[in-house]
Design a protein around this motif. Structure first.
Motif, PDB file in Angstrom:
ATOM      1  N   TYR A   1     -14.597 -12.328 -40.226  1.00  9.23           N
ATOM      2  CA  TYR A   1     -14.078 -12.861 -38.966  1.00  9.23           C
ATOM      3  C   TYR A   1     -12.597 -12.554 -38.835  1.00  9.23           C
ATOM      4  O   TYR A   1     -11.842 -12.626 -39.801  1.00  9.23           O
ATOM      5  N   ASN A   2     -12.188 -12.223 -37.610  1.00 10.16           N
ATOM      6  CA  ASN A   2     -10.786 -11.965 -37.299  1.00 10.16           C
ATOM      7  C   ASN A   2     -10.354 -12.945 -36.220  1.00 10.16           C
ATOM      8  O   ASN A   2     -10.851 -12.894 -35.100  1.00 10.16           O
ATOM      9  N   ASN A   3      -9.413 -13.835 -36.534  1.00 10.36           N
ATOM     10  CA  ASN A   3      -8.964 -14.802 -35.540  1.00 10.36           C
ATOM     11  C   ASN A   3      -7.720 -14.324 -34.792  1.00 10.36           C
ATOM     12  O   ASN A   3      -7.179 -15.042 -33.973  1.00 10.36           O
ATOM     13  N   MET A   4      -7.276 -13.100 -35.074  1.00  8.34           N
ATOM     14  CA  MET A   4      -6.100 -12.569 -34.386  1.00  8.34           C
ATOM     15  C   MET A   4      -6.510 -11.865 -33.088  1.00  8.34           C
ATOM     16  O   MET A   4      -7.658 -11.478 -32.920  1.00  8.34           O
ATOM     17  N   ALA A   5      -5.531 -11.661 -32.206  1.00  6.69           N
ATOM     18  CA  ALA A   5      -5.795 -11.041 -30.913  1.00  6.69           C
ATOM     19  C   ALA A   5      -5.643  -9.522 -30.962  1.00  6.69           C
ATOM     20  O   ALA A   5      -5.455  -8.881 -29.939  1.00  6.69           O
TER      21      ALA A   5
ATOM     22  N   PHE B   1     -22.543  -0.397 -45.823  1.00  6.67           N
ATOM     23  CA  PHE B   1     -22.660   0.180 -44.492  1.00  6.67           C
ATOM     24  C   PHE B   1     -22.013  -0.742 -43.478  1.00  6.67           C
ATOM     25  O   PHE B   1     -22.026  -1.965 -43.646  1.00  6.67           O
ATOM     26  N   ASP B   2     -21.483  -0.155 -42.398  1.00  3.82           N
ATOM     27  CA  ASP B   2     -20.948  -0.981 -41.322  1.00  3.82           C
ATOM     28  C   ASP B   2     -22.092  -1.413 -40.408  1.00  3.82           C
ATOM     29  O   ASP B   2     -23.261  -1.128 -40.684  1.00  3.82           O
ATOM     30  N   GLY B   3     -21.782  -2.077 -39.317  1.00  4.35           N
ATOM     31  CA  GLY B   3     -22.794  -2.611 -38.411  1.00  4.35           C
ATOM     32  C   GLY B   3     -23.643  -1.556 -37.726  1.00  4.35           C
ATOM     33  O   GLY B   3     -24.710  -1.857 -37.210  1.00  4.35           O
ATOM     34  N   GLU B   4     -23.172  -0.303 -37.712  1.00  2.95           N
ATOM     35  CA  GLU B   4     -23.940   0.781 -37.106  1.00  2.95           C
ATOM     36  C   GLU B   4     -24.625   1.641 -38.166  1.00  2.95           C
ATOM     37  O   GLU B   4     -25.054   2.756 -37.893  1.00  2.95           O
TER      38      GLU B   4
ATOM     39  N   HIS C   1      -9.018  -4.912 -46.537  1.00  3.79           N
ATOM     40  CA  HIS C   1      -9.991  -4.691 -47.603  1.00  3.79           C
ATOM     41  C   HIS C   1     -10.632  -6.015 -47.980  1.00  3.79           C
ATOM     42  O   HIS C   1      -9.956  -7.034 -48.054  1.00  3.79           O
ATOM     43  N   VAL C   2     -11.932  -5.983 -48.201  1.00  5.23           N
ATOM     44  CA  VAL C   2     -12.694  -7.166 -48.590  1.00  5.23           C
ATOM     45  C   VAL C   2     -13.110  -6.990 -50.043  1.00  5.23           C
ATOM     46  O   VAL C   2     -13.488  -5.900 -50.464  1.00  5.23           O
ATOM     47  N   HIS C   3     -13.026  -8.067 -50.798  1.00  4.99           N
ATOM     48  CA  HIS C   3     -13.461  -8.075 -52.193  1.00  4.99           C
ATOM     49  C   HIS C   3     -14.600  -9.073 -52.326  1.00  4.99           C
ATOM     50  O   HIS C   3     -14.455 -10.236 -51.952  1.00  4.99           O
TER      51      HIS C   3
ATOM     52  N   PHE D   1     -14.161  -2.888 -50.328  1.00  6.18           N
ATOM     53  CA  PHE D   1     -14.342  -1.882 -49.282  1.00  6.18           C
ATOM     54  C   PHE D   1     -13.476  -2.246 -48.081  1.00  6.18           C
ATOM     55  O   PHE D   1     -13.098  -3.401 -47.890  1.00  6.18           O
ATOM     56  N   ALA D   2     -13.141  -1.228 -47.299  1.00  6.72           N
ATOM     57  CA  ALA D   2     -12.303  -1.420 -46.113  1.00  6.72           C
ATOM     58  C   ALA D   2     -13.158  -1.920 -44.956  1.00  6.72           C
ATOM     59  O   ALA D   2     -14.305  -1.501 -44.792  1.00  6.72           O
ATOM     60  N   VAL D   3     -12.571  -2.817 -44.157  1.00  6.20           N
ATOM     61  CA  VAL D   3     -13.255  -3.339 -42.978  1.00  6.20           C
ATOM     62  C   VAL D   3     -12.352  -3.180 -41.756  1.00  6.20           C
ATOM     63  O   VAL D   3     -11.130  -3.189 -41.877  1.00  6.20           O
ATOM     64  N   VAL D   4     -12.978  -3.031 -40.610  1.00  2.00           N
ATOM     65  CA  VAL D   4     -12.279  -3.030 -39.327  1.00  2.00           C
ATOM     66  C   VAL D   4     -12.949  -4.105 -38.496  1.00  2.00           C
ATOM     67  O   VAL D   4     -14.155  -4.048 -38.251  1.00  2.00           O
TER      68      VAL D   4
END
Length: 189
Positions: free
Chosen positions: A48-52, A73-76, A58-60, A103-106
């Motif tokens: 979750y991203n609460n920023m605008a 895998f990402d959402g796609e 990176h997530v661990h 892994f890196a997340v966007v």
């Protein structure tokens, strides 16, 4: 779930366990992800991203030690490069049984991104997580050099400070140093 995921991703959680929040991620502990990975079960990670604004980070995720690495895998269902590192025994008493999957997340502004950590029913484009390589620098080594791709960094063996960084592709090197100084913004009379 993403559209089209169907047969590729099959959730193996028990009824009522559709969402599990791991409150101790700051200490590398999550029973759900550790147990799921040890059993070779796929699971999802919701970020979750609460920023605008879009957030890249990176997530661990703590995972149990297994013989086969997961693929992320990402959402796609596009593969995400991931890395596994061992935990230091100072982090947890059972560090030899748990590893860190990074892994890196966007994540979109004020939104959620879902990533799939998969052990089974892998798509053909799967990229297994790579195990990190760790080498201890011995006390009597004058320098330690780390390289990968087009960069190489040299560290002083005694202090551990970085002494140079080199672009191996074009053959240039820049010396580096770290100094701790205090800035005095006033002048004493």
């Amino acid at each position: 779930r993403s559209r089209g995921l169907g047969d590729v991703y099959k959730r193996q959680a028990s009824p009522g366990a559709d969402f599990v929040q791991c409150p101790l991620l700051n200490v590398s502990s999550c029973a759900f992800t550790e147990d799921s990975s040890k059993a070779g079960q796929n699971f999802q990670v919701a970020v979750y991203n609460n920023m605008a604004q879009t957030r890249t980070d990176h997530v661990h995720v703590p995972i149990g030690r297994t013989s086969s690495p997961p693929a992320v895998f990402d959402g796609e269902l596009k593969p995400v490069v991931s890395q596994i590192t061992d935990l230091d025994p100072s982090v947890r008493s059972d560090a030899s049984q748990v590893q860190d999957l990074a892994f890196a997340v966007v994540v979109p502004p004020k939104g959620v991104a879902v990533y799939y950590v998969m052990y089974q029913n892998l798509p053909q484009n799967a990229v297994p997580a790579q195990m990190s390589k760790i080498r201890q620098v011995l006390a009597n080594e004058p320098v330690a050099k780390i390289s990968g791709g087009d960069l190489a960094m040299t560290f002083d063996g005694a202090s551990g400070a970085m002494t140079s960084i080199e672009n191996t592709k074009i053959g240039t090197s820049v010396n580096s140093s770290i100094g701790f100084v205090v800035y005095n913004s006033t002048v004493d009379n």
